[in-house]
Motif scaffolding. Structure first.
Motif, PDB file in Angstrom:
ATOM      1  N   GLY A 368       0.737  -1.127  -0.259  1.00  0.00           N
ATOM      2  CA  GLY A 368      -0.069   0.191   0.022  1.00  0.00           C
ATOM      3  C   GLY A 368       0.706   1.521   0.105  1.00  0.00           C
ATOM      4  O   GLY A 368       2.064   1.215  -0.555  1.00  0.00           O
ATOM      5  N   HIS A 369       0.549   2.427   0.133  1.00  0.00           N
ATOM      6  CA  HIS A 369       0.956   3.875   0.770  1.00  0.00           C
ATOM      7  C   HIS A 369       1.620   3.815   1.299  1.00  0.00           C
ATOM      8  O   HIS A 369       1.992   3.232   2.548  1.00  0.00           O
ATOM      9  CB  HIS A 369       0.544   4.408   0.176  1.00  0.00           C
ATOM     10  CG  HIS A 369      -0.707   5.253   1.116  1.00  0.00           C
ATOM     11  ND1 HIS A 369      -0.380   5.308   2.877  1.00  0.00           N
ATOM     12  CD2 HIS A 369      -2.056   5.199   1.561  1.00  0.00           C
ATOM     13  CE1 HIS A 369      -1.393   5.515   3.612  1.00  0.00           C
ATOM     14  NE2 HIS A 369      -2.444   5.230   2.436  1.00  0.00           N
ATOM     15  N   VAL A 370       2.910   4.052   2.021  1.00  0.00           N
ATOM     16  CA  VAL A 370       3.859   4.675   2.594  1.00  0.00           C
ATOM     17  C   VAL A 370       3.700   5.470   3.211  1.00  0.00           C
ATOM     18  O   VAL A 370       2.228   5.953   3.238  1.00  0.00           O
ATOM     19  CB  VAL A 370       5.039   4.667   2.324  1.00  0.00           C
ATOM     20  CG1 VAL A 370       5.685   4.028   1.303  1.00  0.00           C
ATOM     21  CG2 VAL A 370       5.280   5.937   1.136  1.00  0.00           C
ATOM     22  N   LEU A 371       3.884   5.477   4.749  1.00  0.00           N
ATOM     23  CA  LEU A 371       3.293   6.420   6.183  1.00  0.00           C
ATOM     24  C   LEU A 371       4.093   7.309   6.130  1.00  0.00           C
ATOM     25  O   LEU A 371       5.640   7.808   5.869  1.00  0.00           O
ATOM     26  CB  LEU A 371       3.435   5.387   7.601  1.00  0.00           C
ATOM     27  CG  LEU A 371       3.765   6.524   8.215  1.00  0.00           C
ATOM     28  CD1 LEU A 371       2.180   6.378   8.815  1.00  0.00           C
ATOM     29  CD2 LEU A 371       4.126   5.595   9.702  1.00  0.00           C
ATOM     30  N   THR A 372       3.676   8.333   5.948  1.00  0.00           N
ATOM     31  CA  THR A 372       4.492  10.695   5.625  1.00  0.00           C
ATOM     32  C   THR A 372       3.521  10.767   7.190  1.00  0.00           C
ATOM     33  O   THR A 372       4.064  11.433   8.158  1.00  0.00           O
ATOM     34  CB  THR A 372       3.599  10.636   4.039  1.00  0.00           C
ATOM     35  OG1 THR A 372       1.560  10.025   4.300  1.00  0.00           O
ATOM     36  CG2 THR A 372       3.981  10.125   3.313  1.00  0.00           C
ATOM     37  N   VAL A 373       1.767  10.691   6.867  1.00  0.00           N
ATOM     38  CA  VAL A 373       1.512  11.491   8.129  1.00  0.00           C
ATOM     39  C   VAL A 373       0.163  11.542   8.359  1.00  0.00           C
ATOM     40  O   VAL A 373      -0.155  10.404   6.692  1.00  0.00           O
ATOM     41  CB  VAL A 373       1.535  13.725   7.938  1.00  0.00           C
ATOM     42  CG1 VAL A 373       3.164  13.860   7.483  1.00  0.00           C
ATOM     43  CG2 VAL A 373       0.565  13.364   6.305  1.00  0.00           C
ATOM     44  N   ILE A 374      -0.657  11.672   8.492  1.00  0.00           N
ATOM     45  CA  ILE A 374      -2.537  11.638   8.851  1.00  0.00           C
ATOM     46  C   ILE A 374      -3.189  12.348   8.575  1.00  0.00           C
ATOM     47  O   ILE A 374      -2.047  13.610   9.313  1.00  0.00           O
ATOM     48  CB  ILE A 374      -3.167  10.764   9.863  1.00  0.00           C
ATOM     49  CG1 ILE A 374      -2.712  10.740  11.349  1.00  0.00           C
ATOM     50  CG2 ILE A 374      -2.100   9.119   9.778  1.00  0.00           C
ATOM     51  CD1 ILE A 374      -3.057  10.423  12.723  1.00  0.00           C
ATOM     52  N   PRO A 375      -3.867  13.164   7.906  1.00  0.00           N
ATOM     53  CA  PRO A 375      -4.102  12.186   6.270  1.00  0.00           C
ATOM     54  C   PRO A 375      -3.185  12.165   5.818  1.00  0.00           C
ATOM     55  O   PRO A 375      -2.435  13.175   5.277  1.00  0.00           O
ATOM     56  CB  PRO A 375      -5.249  12.499   5.748  1.00  0.00           C
ATOM     57  CG  PRO A 375      -5.577  14.202   6.291  1.00  0.00           C
ATOM     58  CD  PRO A 375      -5.214  14.039   7.890  1.00  0.00           C
ATOM     59  N   PHE A 376      -3.097  10.847   4.606  1.00  0.00           N
ATOM     60  CA  PHE A 376      -2.033  10.709   3.595  1.00  0.00           C
ATOM     61  C   PHE A 376      -1.897  11.818   2.212  1.00  0.00           C
ATOM     62  O   PHE A 376      -0.519  11.998   1.821  1.00  0.00           O
ATOM     63  CB  PHE A 376      -2.348   9.482   3.126  1.00  0.00           C
ATOM     64  CG  PHE A 376      -0.954   8.925   1.915  1.00  0.00           C
ATOM     65  CD1 PHE A 376       0.158   8.450   1.949  1.00  0.00           C
ATOM     66  CD2 PHE A 376      -1.951   9.418   0.865  1.00  0.00           C
ATOM     67  CE1 PHE A 376       1.120   8.510   1.297  1.00  0.00           C
ATOM     68  CE2 PHE A 376      -0.516   8.191   0.066  1.00  0.00           C
ATOM     69  CZ  PHE A 376       0.233   8.572   0.046  1.00  0.00           C
ATOM     70  N   SER A 377      -3.488  12.218   2.651  1.00  0.00           N
ATOM     71  CA  SER A 377      -3.461  13.345   1.542  1.00  0.00           C
ATOM     72  C   SER A 377      -2.940  14.132   1.483  1.00  0.00           C
ATOM     73  O   SER A 377      -2.385  15.284   0.983  1.00  0.00           O
ATOM     74  CB  SER A 377      -4.917  13.652   1.280  1.00  0.00           C
ATOM     75  OG  SER A 377      -5.642  14.200   2.244  1.00  0.00           O
ATOM     76  N   PHE A 378      -2.206  14.941   2.665  1.00  0.00           N
ATOM     77  CA  PHE A 378      -1.316  16.276   2.917  1.00  0.00           C
ATOM     78  C   PHE A 378      -0.282  15.706   2.428  1.00  0.00           C
ATOM     79  O   PHE A 378       0.208  16.778   2.359  1.00  0.00           O
ATOM     80  CB  PHE A 378      -1.335  16.335   4.455  1.00  0.00           C
ATOM     81  CG  PHE A 378      -2.032  16.865   5.645  1.00  0.00           C
ATOM     82  CD1 PHE A 378      -3.796  16.920   4.962  1.00  0.00           C
ATOM     83  CD2 PHE A 378      -2.320  17.565   7.165  1.00  0.00           C
ATOM     84  CE1 PHE A 378      -3.944  17.618   5.781  1.00  0.00           C
ATOM     85  CE2 PHE A 378      -3.363  17.769   7.365  1.00  0.00           C
ATOM     86  CZ  PHE A 378      -4.231  17.549   6.770  1.00  0.00           C
ATOM     87  N   TYR A 379      -0.056  14.840   2.318  1.00  0.00           N
ATOM     88  CA  TYR A 379       1.648  14.726   1.533  1.00  0.00           C
ATOM     89  C   TYR A 379       2.317  13.189   0.682  1.00  0.00           C
ATOM     90  O   TYR A 379       2.470  12.008   1.893  1.00  0.00           O
ATOM     91  CB  TYR A 379       2.940  14.735   2.944  1.00  0.00           C
ATOM     92  CG  TYR A 379       3.116  16.151   3.217  1.00  0.00           C
ATOM     93  CD1 TYR A 379       4.151  17.031   2.783  1.00  0.00           C
ATOM     94  CD2 TYR A 379       3.006  16.134   4.299  1.00  0.00           C
ATOM     95  CE1 TYR A 379       3.857  18.182   3.384  1.00  0.00           C
ATOM     96  CE2 TYR A 379       2.913  17.290   5.076  1.00  0.00           C
ATOM     97  CZ  TYR A 379       3.457  18.490   4.042  1.00  0.00           C
ATOM     98  OH  TYR A 379       3.758  19.948   4.370  1.00  0.00           O
ATOM     99  N   PRO A 380       1.613  12.807  -0.099  1.00  0.00           N
ATOM    100  CA  PRO A 380       0.610  11.511  -0.907  1.00  0.00           C
ATOM    101  C   PRO A 380       2.240  11.665  -1.378  1.00  0.00           C
ATOM    102  O   PRO A 380       2.620  11.136  -2.577  1.00  0.00           O
ATOM    103  CB  PRO A 380       0.132  12.253  -1.513  1.00  0.00           C
ATOM    104  CG  PRO A 380       0.313  13.643  -2.230  1.00  0.00           C
ATOM    105  CD  PRO A 380       0.757  14.332  -1.384  1.00  0.00           C
TER     106      PRO A 380
END
Length: 649
Positions: A368-380
């Motif tokens: 899946g997508h990597v962990l960035t921040v929550i929500p992921f859409s902030f820094y995809p």
């Protein structure tokens, strides 16, 4: 800063644009009388200035053909250079279908100059400086340093023109939480947050952008970039220089260490909630100074996570760490060792041990997508192999320095050199190779050059998964692609004007171009390094420097709470100097949050006449897609200026 917003009215924008097209004329974008005798032509320059020995290019933006026009470079009332305008570079917009180059490489004497065009439409540029590179760049490096000082959380900004009191002191004993489920579109989390029963000291660090959230994703990237500047350009960014970044970098590093428990091998990755929900307010729902948060509506449970900000855990102790976070966190800590080993041995030792332990836990088969921040859409973020290359490379360089602390899992530089080469090769063969210049989402532009240096230090050992030539070729692919984009753009910019992170793309490309020429012993991209940097400092359609305080015309109504509440909104007083904003973008956004100070020209879009090629810019507190600064957006600009000041080619 992604907030819940409503669309702003565009009626005033259309009125201004209609008046301009009708030939009524407009004032200049800085609010002063238009820079030129007619409203149909404008000279765009690098407003910070031009190093004496570098190439020098300005642009004439014209609404009608300027066949036969000439231009003069003036020092006061004295003409020091004159020539016919250069070739028409093509159409920018229906309003401005002509862009001409104005080259004046022959102007080398130190001084302050203007450019005046004489033709069917006349125009005069803003003033700009020509001088030795250190003199041209010293002020902008200092501005970048001021920005990071202003972004510090938890401390009072004493001595700053934008004063704040100490805030978020409750972060010193913050409860930790499991990552919640959240709505991918709105960013709102679902259900209740699950407390983990452990409190940590999460104080300090930098506000991420115009908001007060704190992320390991962006802080580790920023800290590593700044540390590389301190290490590589001590006369421009190191201790004893006119702009000493060492305390600022130490501040960022100390917060990253607080977000990592080395004893239990536990990573925490975020402080605060961006988007709340129906029962809980998030950071983006209110507009205030940071010192308000610790007692914000003390008896209202809606604001409980404003007063006591949650800290989110990446996973149970000892669990695999998302490879992007593992790589860039390891890079920052390894560079901490490189920078502080001689001046603060205790800090350097903590950093190196943390770097090795974190890198060992990297999840090299993420799903899946990597962990960035929550929500992921902030820094995809999509790519992670470059992060592992960067982390392993900086560890190899750190271990090569010798005098290592005891008890390291790995003490041989070759151990990490092999892994760095492996991940570099995987990145080059992967799906995102060369998709982006150096910026938050792609760090190959700084990992590749340092890996080349690490290979050289190791004596070019055989059997590595990638070679020096392959790394240089990969950098060249990115730079050549930027050149091709520039050939299709009237201003020669190497990145689309209508995409996110315009400012950081320009600075990142300049750094990459300079790095390539230094490592290859050529001047293949020297002109591009200068011009791409110039593009974000005013040599663009809007005549706008995209870094606050750098130049004479810059964004003045930022989506930044401290700058908006405490600062000047007309650019003449206290500003958030050194802050790189998002820049031009495709689709305008808007909305108002209670507490925002409206811009002096509210409802008037003073840059609308210059929008074109699918890009727009609004100098408006509501327009986060244009005017919000961020720590990651700013990070490569002091590095680009330091490289230019040092004359690195």
């Amino acid at each position: 800063m992604r907030m819940k917003r409503s669309r702003a009215s565009t009626s005033a924008v259309l009125l201004v644009l209609g008046a301009f097209v009708a030939g009524i004329g407009v004032t200049a974008v800085d609010g002063a009388p238009a820079s030129g005798a007619s409203a149909g032509a404008f000279v765009r320059v690098n407003q910070v200035g031009y190093p004496s020995t570098d190439t020098k290019r300005a642009y004439l933006l014209a609404s009608a053909p300027e066949t036969g026009a000439t231009f003069a470079v003036r020092n006061g009332t004295t003409d020091v250079f004159g020539a016919p305008i250069g070739a028409d570079q093509g159409r920018w917009s229906p309003t401005f279908p002509h862009v001409y180059v104005l080259d004046f490489d022959g102007v080398t004497a130190p001084g302050v100059y203007t450019i005046e065009v004489t033709g069917s439409q006349t125009a005069v540029s803003p003033p700009f400086r020509v001088d030795a590179a250190p003199a041209v760049d010293a002020g902008v490096v200092a501005n970048a340093l001021a920005f990071y000082r202003n972004e510090r959380d938890g401390v009072a900004s004493r001595g700053s023109p934008l004063p704040t009191k100490a805030g978020h002191l409750n972060d010193r004993s913050a409860m930790t939480y499991a990552t919640p489920r959240y709505d991918a579109d709105s960013g709102e989390y679902r259900g209740r947050l699950r407390a983990l029963g452990t409190r940590i000291d999460a104080a300090g660090g930098w506000w991420d952008a115009g908001d007060y959230l704190k992320f390991v994703e962006t802080t580790s990237y920023t800290d590593a970039i700044l540390l590389s500047g301190i290490r590589d350009f001590p006369e421009q960014m190191g201790a004893g220089s006119g702009s000493d970044f060492t305390r600022v970098a130490r501040f960022g590093t100390n917060w990253l260490l607080r977000m990592w428990n080395d004893r239990t091998r536990t990573l925490y990755y975020q402080v605060g909630i961006g988007e709340g929900n129906d029962t809980t307010a998030g950071d983006h729902d209110i507009w205030r100074l940071p010192q308000a948060d610790d007692r914000y509506h003390p008896h209202d449970p809606t604001f409980r996570f404003i007063r006591h900000r949650p800290v989110f855990r990446a996973g149970p102790p000892g669990s695999p760490i998302s490879p992007n976070l593992a790589g860039r966190d390891a890079a920052a800590f390894a560079e901490c060792f490189q920078v502080f080993a001689g001046s603060d041995r205790e800090l350097a030792t903590r950093c190196l041990r943390a770097a090795e332990h974190i890198f060992d836990l990297a999840d090299t088969h993420p799903r899946g997508h990597v962990l960035t921040v929550i929500p992921f859409s902030f820094y995809p973020e999509q790519e992670w192999r470059d992060d592992l290359e960067w982390g392993a490379t900086e560890l190899a360089l750190a271990l090569d320095a010798g005098e290592l602390p005891r008890g390291l899992p790995h003490s041989s530089p070759r151990y990490y050199l092999r892994r760095a080469a492996r991940w570099a090769a995987a990145y080059i063969a992967g799906p995102n190779d060369g998709a982006d210049p150096l910026n938050l989402y792609d760090v190959a532009g700084i990992a590749h050059p340092d890996l080349i240096r690490a290979i050289a230090r190791a004596g070019h050992p055989a059997g590595l998964a990638v070679s020096r030539a392959e790394l240089l070729a990969d950098m060249r692919r990115v730079l050549d692609a930027a050149r091709r984009l520039g050939m299709a753009d009237p201003f020669g910019f190497g990145s689309p004007w209508n995409e996110w992170d315009t400012t950081s793309h320009g600075a990142g490309l300049s750094v990459m171009a300079s790095e390539y020429d230094e490592l290859s012993g050529t001047s293949r991209y020297a002109v591009n390094a200068d011009r791409w940097l110039g593009n974000i400092l005013g040599a663009n359609a809007w005549g706008l420097s995209l870094i606050v305080g750098d130049g004479s015309v810059f964004p003045r109504c930022l989506q930044h709470q401290v700058a908006n509440i405490e600062g000047s909104l007309d650019g003449t007083g206290a500003v958030l100097a050194g802050a790189a904003v998002e820049g031009p973008n495709a689709e305008p956004v808007g909305g108002f949050v209670d507490g925002m100070r409206r811009c002096p020209m509210h409802g008037v879009d003073r840059f609308a006449p210059f929008n074109g090629s699918g890009a727009q810019f609004r100098d408006n507190v509501q327009s986060y897609d244009n005017t919000e600064p961020a720590i990651d957006l700013t990070a490569t600009s002091p590095l680009a200026f330091a490289r230019q000041a040092a004359g690195v080619r």
